[in-house]
Scaffold this motif. Sequence first.
Motif, PDB file in Angstrom:
ATOM      1  N   ALA A 257     111.673  -7.709 -23.322  1.00  0.00           N
ATOM      2  CA  ALA A 257     112.750  -6.983 -22.645  1.00  0.00           C
ATOM      3  C   ALA A 257     112.670  -7.185 -21.138  1.00  0.00           C
ATOM      4  O   ALA A 257     113.703  -7.390 -20.460  1.00  0.00           O
ATOM      5  N   LEU A 258     111.460  -7.143 -20.570  1.00  0.00           N
ATOM      6  CA  LEU A 258     111.294  -7.336 -19.133  1.00  0.00           C
ATOM      7  C   LEU A 258     111.725  -8.734 -18.706  1.00  0.00           C
ATOM      8  O   LEU A 258     112.399  -8.908 -17.680  1.00  0.00           O
ATOM      9  N   VAL A 259     111.337  -9.742 -19.481  1.00  0.00           N
ATOM     10  CA  VAL A 259     111.721 -11.118 -19.157  1.00  0.00           C
ATOM     11  C   VAL A 259     113.240 -11.273 -19.185  1.00  0.00           C
ATOM     12  O   VAL A 259     113.843 -11.890 -18.291  1.00  0.00           O
ATOM     13  N   LYS A 260     113.874 -10.682 -20.177  1.00  0.00           N
ATOM     14  CA  LYS A 260     115.325 -10.816 -20.343  1.00  0.00           C
ATOM     15  C   LYS A 260     116.086 -10.110 -19.234  1.00  0.00           C
ATOM     16  O   LYS A 260     117.097 -10.627 -18.734  1.00  0.00           O
ATOM     17  N   MET A 261     115.573  -8.931 -18.827  1.00  0.00           N
ATOM     18  CA  MET A 261     116.308  -8.125 -17.851  1.00  0.00           C
ATOM     19  C   MET A 261     116.106  -8.589 -16.413  1.00  0.00           C
ATOM     20  O   MET A 261     116.942  -8.297 -15.543  1.00  0.00           O
ATOM     21  N   THR A 262     115.037  -9.311 -16.122  1.00  0.00           N
ATOM     22  CA  THR A 262     114.724  -9.630 -14.729  1.00  0.00           C
ATOM     23  C   THR A 262     115.093 -11.047 -14.299  1.00  0.00           C
ATOM     24  O   THR A 262     115.049 -11.350 -13.099  1.00  0.00           O
ATOM     25  N   SER A 263     115.440 -11.928 -15.225  1.00  0.00           N
ATOM     26  CA  SER A 263     115.836 -13.277 -14.825  1.00  0.00           C
ATOM     27  C   SER A 263     116.725 -13.884 -15.901  1.00  0.00           C
ATOM     28  O   SER A 263     116.519 -13.633 -17.096  1.00  0.00           O
ATOM     29  N   PRO A 264     117.718 -14.654 -15.494  1.00  0.00           N
ATOM     30  CA  PRO A 264     118.612 -15.267 -16.482  1.00  0.00           C
ATOM     31  C   PRO A 264     117.899 -16.345 -17.278  1.00  0.00           C
ATOM     32  O   PRO A 264     117.023 -17.044 -16.756  1.00  0.00           O
ATOM     33  N   GLY A 265     118.271 -16.463 -18.549  1.00  0.00           N
ATOM     34  CA  GLY A 265     117.672 -17.484 -19.389  1.00  0.00           C
ATOM     35  C   GLY A 265     117.085 -16.896 -20.647  1.00  0.00           C
ATOM     36  O   GLY A 265     117.081 -15.665 -20.847  1.00  0.00           O
ATOM     37  N   PRO A 266     116.554 -17.730 -21.527  1.00  0.00           N
ATOM     38  CA  PRO A 266     115.978 -17.252 -22.790  1.00  0.00           C
ATOM     39  C   PRO A 266     114.665 -16.482 -22.570  1.00  0.00           C
ATOM     40  O   PRO A 266     114.014 -16.623 -21.538  1.00  0.00           O
ATOM     41  N   VAL A 267     114.309 -15.690 -23.552  1.00  0.00           N
ATOM     42  CA  VAL A 267     113.060 -14.919 -23.488  1.00  0.00           C
ATOM     43  C   VAL A 267     111.856 -15.836 -23.691  1.00  0.00           C
ATOM     44  O   VAL A 267     110.862 -15.741 -22.978  1.00  0.00           O
ATOM     45  N   PHE A 268     111.965 -16.736 -24.646  1.00  0.00           N
ATOM     46  CA  PHE A 268     110.848 -17.623 -24.979  1.00  0.00           C
ATOM     47  C   PHE A 268     111.052 -19.007 -24.381  1.00  0.00           C
ATOM     48  O   PHE A 268     112.186 -19.470 -24.210  1.00  0.00           O
ATOM     49  N   TYR A 269     109.946 -19.639 -24.074  1.00  0.00           N
ATOM     50  CA  TYR A 269     109.970 -21.002 -23.590  1.00  0.00           C
ATOM     51  C   TYR A 269     109.201 -21.857 -24.583  1.00  0.00           C
ATOM     52  O   TYR A 269     108.025 -21.602 -24.858  1.00  0.00           O
ATOM     53  N   LYS A 270     109.856 -22.850 -25.156  1.00  0.00           N
ATOM     54  CA  LYS A 270     109.225 -23.728 -26.136  1.00  0.00           C
ATOM     55  C   LYS A 270     109.042 -25.107 -25.505  1.00  0.00           C
ATOM     56  O   LYS A 270     109.990 -25.676 -24.964  1.00  0.00           O
ATOM     57  N   GLN A 271     107.850 -25.590 -25.599  1.00  0.00           N
ATOM     58  CA  GLN A 271     107.535 -26.866 -24.971  1.00  0.00           C
ATOM     59  C   GLN A 271     106.700 -27.723 -25.904  1.00  0.00           C
ATOM     60  O   GLN A 271     105.816 -27.216 -26.598  1.00  0.00           O
ATOM     61  N   GLU A 272     106.976 -29.003 -25.934  1.00  0.00           N
ATOM     62  CA  GLU A 272     106.222 -29.911 -26.798  1.00  0.00           C
ATOM     63  C   GLU A 272     104.808 -30.092 -26.258  1.00  0.00           C
ATOM     64  O   GLU A 272     104.606 -30.397 -25.079  1.00  0.00           O
TER      65      GLU A 272
END
Length: 518
Positions: A349-364
């Motif tokens: 919730a904090l990640v979503k409310m404080t900056s635009p973009g997805p909550v999760f970051y998926k990286q290879e």
Amino acid sequence: MNLGALSHLPSGKTAAETTASSTAPQTVSPSIPAAAQRGASCRKHHDAWLGAYVRTLVVLDALVVTAAMLIAYVLRFEDATWSPPTVAGSFSPSYLAVSVVLATAWFAALELGRTRDHRELGSGPTEYARVFRVSWQLFALVAIIAFVLRLDMARGYLAIAFPVGVVMLLGARHLARRRLVARRRAGSCMTTVLVVGEPPKAADLIEQLGSNPASGHHVRGVCVTSSAPMVDEVAGVPVLGGISDVVAAAEQIGADKVAVTGSEVLTSKAVRQLSWDLEGSGVELALAPGLAEVASPRVQTSLVNGTALVHVDEPQFSGSKYFIKSVTDWVAALVLTVALAPALVGIAALVKMTSPGPVFYKQERIGRNGVPFLMWKFRSMSVGAHEMRHELSHLDEGQGALFKVKDDPRVTPVGRVIRRYSLDELPQLFNVLRGEMSLVGPRPNLPDEVSTYERHVHRRLYVKPGLTGLWQVSGRSELSWEESVRLDLYYAENWTPFGDFLVLLRTIKVIISPTGAY
């Protein structure tokens, strides 16, 4: 070479003359009587603090095992009347008597299992592993005895006594070790060492012994072989003589231990004679076979016609041990995911409310055997941060294949907090549940980082990458690339289930008191 690879021989001293005849590059001081008095005083001080520390452990062990059995008795039989409960079966002793016997046996097992061996004091994992092994072996023996004698012992009683006792024992040892390590870092409670061998090998051993003050080894002198060139010091340590001067040099500096490295001059006959010469002096003799980054579980010693052979088992990267690790990882990850669900939701919730973009970051990332997978993290950077990496290459503070920027402008305000406490890594529990990662292991690198690996570094891909690992609890981003690789390779080749448990405990400490994270 590390201290864990030292093979100890009986200590002592006789009047026998050494068989190694050599001309010392530099002889010991002629004022031996005065030097010997100082050396004896140093050894007396060493014996004093060592004896006091061992006595402290004896008292702690006695208190802990007594408390553990008392807690198990009270919790399991809290509704007992004045008539003590008894064990069901043909032979029915009271549980009070069983508690006394088991506490006494546990205390004795800790002594017989050499958990208070002075050579392991302050070593950490080795000391803890001995305590754990002795404890579970004792309770396994109790279970066997109960089966043979047809005693129907209350399972809850043993199920409480064992974990409570082990946790308390390890906790007490940890507190004692912290105090000892603090004193060693201040320069006290040290073991004085005399190193014997060729200058290059002696220098390596001196570096290893001095690299970690917590091990408590202080090298005060070196005796070099006759084949070595004339030198006054090795790795900053004064040369006190040659092979024939070892006993006198040990007496002069008050050595508690003589550590012998490999040398053509130091034949088995010369080493045997040296052990005879030290007999009765209270000085230990330790042989350093030069086994670098090899843990004790992989080292076995055997005697062949009176000659000691040190065998090193080949590293194993598959088999039943790894199957058990995978099952344990999955169960533990499931439990942690359920337990941490509120925290996961709150961070999301904090990640979503404080900056635009997805909550999760998926990286290879690259997993076991070089197989790529998508690693999950809470997003701690602004969207498109990876594409900005080349623009920040001039700020890269990482070493080797790692890309690190201490004050990375791409990191969001919330991201700085969750990265500092490693909370951004929690979604990797999903990777563990998918079988792509382990709870403990080398950290997974990016494909372009893996492409720069030297040949030996690829060995870290022989095991599953981990959510945490040795280098994360040993300095994190403050470690050099070489040191990180060394720790990862050591883990990959020498891991044990109990070692994983200790890494997880140290991870909790690192999260609570973060250092080196950015």
